[in-house]
Design a protein around this motif. Structure first.
Motif, PDB file in Angstrom:
ATOM      1  N   PHE A   1     -10.600  -2.294  -6.108  1.00 44.83           N
ATOM      2  CA  PHE A   1     -10.597  -3.644  -5.562  1.00 44.83           C
ATOM      3  C   PHE A   1      -9.421  -4.400  -6.154  1.00 44.83           C
ATOM      4  N   VAL A   2      -8.592  -4.974  -5.281  1.00 46.67           N
ATOM      5  CA  VAL A   2      -7.352  -5.623  -5.713  1.00 46.67           C
ATOM      6  C   VAL A   2      -7.210  -6.970  -5.007  1.00 46.67           C
ATOM      7  N   PRO A   3      -6.388  -7.888  -5.576  1.00 47.79           N
ATOM      8  CA  PRO A   3      -6.180  -9.177  -4.923  1.00 47.79           C
ATOM      9  C   PRO A   3      -5.371  -9.070  -3.627  1.00 47.79           C
ATOM     10  N   ASP A   4      -4.423  -8.093  -3.594  1.00 48.42           N
ATOM     11  CA  ASP A   4      -3.538  -7.944  -2.437  1.00 48.42           C
ATOM     12  C   ASP A   4      -3.278  -6.465  -2.195  1.00 48.42           C
ATOM     13  N   VAL A   5      -3.678  -5.984  -1.026  1.00 49.65           N
ATOM     14  CA  VAL A   5      -3.572  -4.564  -0.728  1.00 49.65           C
ATOM     15  C   VAL A   5      -2.217  -4.190  -0.127  1.00 49.65           C
ATOM     16  N   THR A   6      -1.381  -5.188   0.177  1.00 46.32           N
ATOM     17  CA  THR A   6      -0.143  -4.956   0.934  1.00 46.32           C
ATOM     18  C   THR A   6       0.746  -3.843   0.370  1.00 46.32           C
ATOM     19  N   PRO A   7       1.081  -3.851  -0.931  1.00 47.61           N
ATOM     20  CA  PRO A   7       1.976  -2.787  -1.421  1.00 47.61           C
ATOM     21  C   PRO A   7       1.382  -1.393  -1.277  1.00 47.61           C
ATOM     22  N   TYR A   8       0.063  -1.277  -1.441  1.00 45.85           N
ATOM     23  CA  TYR A   8      -0.596   0.030  -1.343  1.00 45.85           C
ATOM     24  C   TYR A   8      -0.585   0.547   0.095  1.00 45.85           C
ATOM     25  N   GLU A   9      -0.893  -0.352   1.046  1.00 44.01           N
ATOM     26  CA  GLU A   9      -0.936   0.113   2.431  1.00 44.01           C
ATOM     27  C   GLU A   9       0.463   0.410   2.953  1.00 44.01           C
TER      28      GLU A   9
END
Length: 498
Positions: A288-296
């Protein structure tokens, strides 16, 4: 071997010793999750994480009720119902090891096309905290020209005027949320588990687009009350084959009408934004992360784009599966060159991830000889995939003056693939794409005008106007049409000769 044992709740204790099965009390589970789109990926991913959580005694509120909204879902529903909604997950390791595990988190399955009220009522039940989705790119009903909700779809028009008889998932969601609002029941979370960038944001945009037209006051309530967490999902899950069922029957000693095969690797990165509680999936490996953007972005531009590179080039060469491609040194080297020279330079930093290690792991996963991931599946609906997986890497490298040659050959190869529909040896390719005819017409014009294929604006955007790209593309597509042996062009690029 004794007669194979049929998979159902009563027979669990009779299964072979090496089959892991749920030992928690399934009859006590509440259905906190309603899931629309019970395909192989859902059953290898979200349902598997949930089963592991239930096995720890941590998730009795989170049983899953599956939902099918199309008549085509009836066969799976019938098979699963006959098995008390149990199924086998066949986890195939690279070294040949196989783990067989019965998943018990799915406890019901409703058919919306037969009884839409039952689905709306289940979603509206106070017990339901999350409605999750794996409906593929096409299920989001996006107008490709505007990026907005497509009201030209006849099913969308029907749903606007028939809120209690919906056909699209957004019709079901709006009717269920309306019932919850009117009954003063807290909203559920809408959680996309599809392989789409910013999948939660897209789901929110499409649902609000539909509801604003149907019920503006409800749209305001949804904006305030409903969460749509973005998530990055990953687990290679090939289509189930007859051989998988035969393996269970003849080598394991159990009958399962629709098992699922997958690789051992699994990843789920989720933004911690939920309307009404959530399972503790982090206890079984979810992040669970605050912002998934870099991972996706990392996953879409490396794994999914990597699949596309191998899928299109490999299909023209005559390969049938991903592992067959990666076992060829040239294809493995080409893929790594694309990832290192073109994809990685335009990625953001990803907290806690070493990109070189991630790419090494990808190549290892792709090479798994026991996961026969068919290239026809990889290339399915390429017109929806390339604008997300591959083309942004090209456009960002054009802005930064980076390399585009490896990705450009893939676009040229896709043109040949769409035009000819055969491998270099003349073998017919199985092409499944909503835009198949339009792509074929555009690609067929290549012999007269080399840039004809790039004029499909809904796929390529303004690439046809980018001279540094069109020069590269024109040269490559011309050479490919003269000589469809894709390996010669790949080798030339790697050697710096083209």
């Amino acid at each position: 071997m004794k007669d194979a044992i049929s998979l159902n709740q009563n027979n669990l204790h009779q299964l072979p010793d090496d089959v892991v099965y749920p030992e928690y009390n399934r009859s006590e589970l509440k259905t906190g999750i309603v899931h629309v789109g019970v395909g192989g990926f859902h059953r290898s991913h979200e349902a598997c994480y949930t089963d592991e959580l239930l096995g720890l005694g941590m998730g009795t509120d989170w049983g899953i009720c599956g939902v099918g909204v199309r008549a085509a879902d009836r066969k799976l529903r019938d098979i699963l119902k006959n098995q008390d909604f149990l199924y086998t997950l066949i986890v195939k390791h690279t070294d040949g090891k196989i783990e067989n595990r019965v998943i018990g988190s799915l406890v019901d399955f409703l058919m919306g096309c037969d009884d839409p009220a039952s689905v709306i009522d289940r979603m509206a039940s106070p017990e339901t905290k999350i409605v999750s989705l794996t409906i593929t790119e096409g299920g989001y009903n996006v107008d490709p020209a505007t990026g907005e909700f497509n009201f030209d779809n006849p099913d969308a028009k029907h749903d606007l005027n028939n809120p209690l008889q919906p056909k699209l998932v957004f019709g079901y969601l709006s009717s269920a949320l309306r019932k919850r609002r009117d009954a003063k029941i807290p909203a559920f979370t809408v959680q996309s588990c599809d392989n789409i960038q910013h999948n939660g944001d897209l789901t929110r945009k499409m649902l609000l687009g539909f509801v604003r037209e149907q019920d503006p006051e409800l749209a305001e309530w949804i904006e305030r009350e409903v969460c749509f967490p973005n998530a990055m999902v990953d687990r290679i899950t090939p289509v189930t084959t007859a051989a998988d069922m035969d393996y269970l029957k003849n080598q394991v000693g159990m009958r399962d009408g629709w098992p699922v095969t997958c690789e051992p690797f699994s990843q789920w990165v989720i933004e911690d934004k939920f309307s009404n509680g959530r399972p503790g999936w982090e206890a079984v490996g979810a992040q669970f992360v605050p912002d998934v953007t870099p991972y996706e972005k990392m996953k879409l531009r490396l794994l999914n784009a990597g699949h596309t590179v191998l899928g299109i080039l490999g299909s023209i060469h005559g390969f049938e599966t991903i592992d067959e491609c990666v076992s060829d040194e040239l294809f493995a080297k080409y893929l790594r060159a694309f990832m290192d020279s073109e994809a990685t330079p335009v990625l953001d930093a990803v907290d806690g991830v070493d990109l070189d290690d991630y790419k090494d792991t990808l190549l290892e996963r792709f090479s798994n000889p026991n996961i026969k991931d068919n290239l026809a599946r990889i290339c399915l609906e390429s017109s929806s995939k390339l604008p997300v997986f591959l083309i942004p890497t090209i456009t960002e490298n054009l802005k930064q003056g980076g390399s585009i040659k490896y990705a450009t050959l893939v676009i040229a190869a896709w043109c040949y693939y769409s035009d000819k529909g055969v491998s270099k040896d003349g073998e017919q390719l199985e092409i499944v794409d909503e835009m198949k005819d339009a792509l074929h017409r555009a690609a067929a014009g290549t012999s007269k005008e080399k840039l004809a294929f790039l004029k499909v604006e809904s796929v390529f955007g303004d690439l046809v106007q980018r001279k540094s790209f069109t020069d590269e593309y024109s040269r490559m597509v011309g050479k490919l049409y003269e000589n469809p042996d894709i390996t010669q062009h790949m080798q030339a690029l790697l050697n710096g000769r083209e």
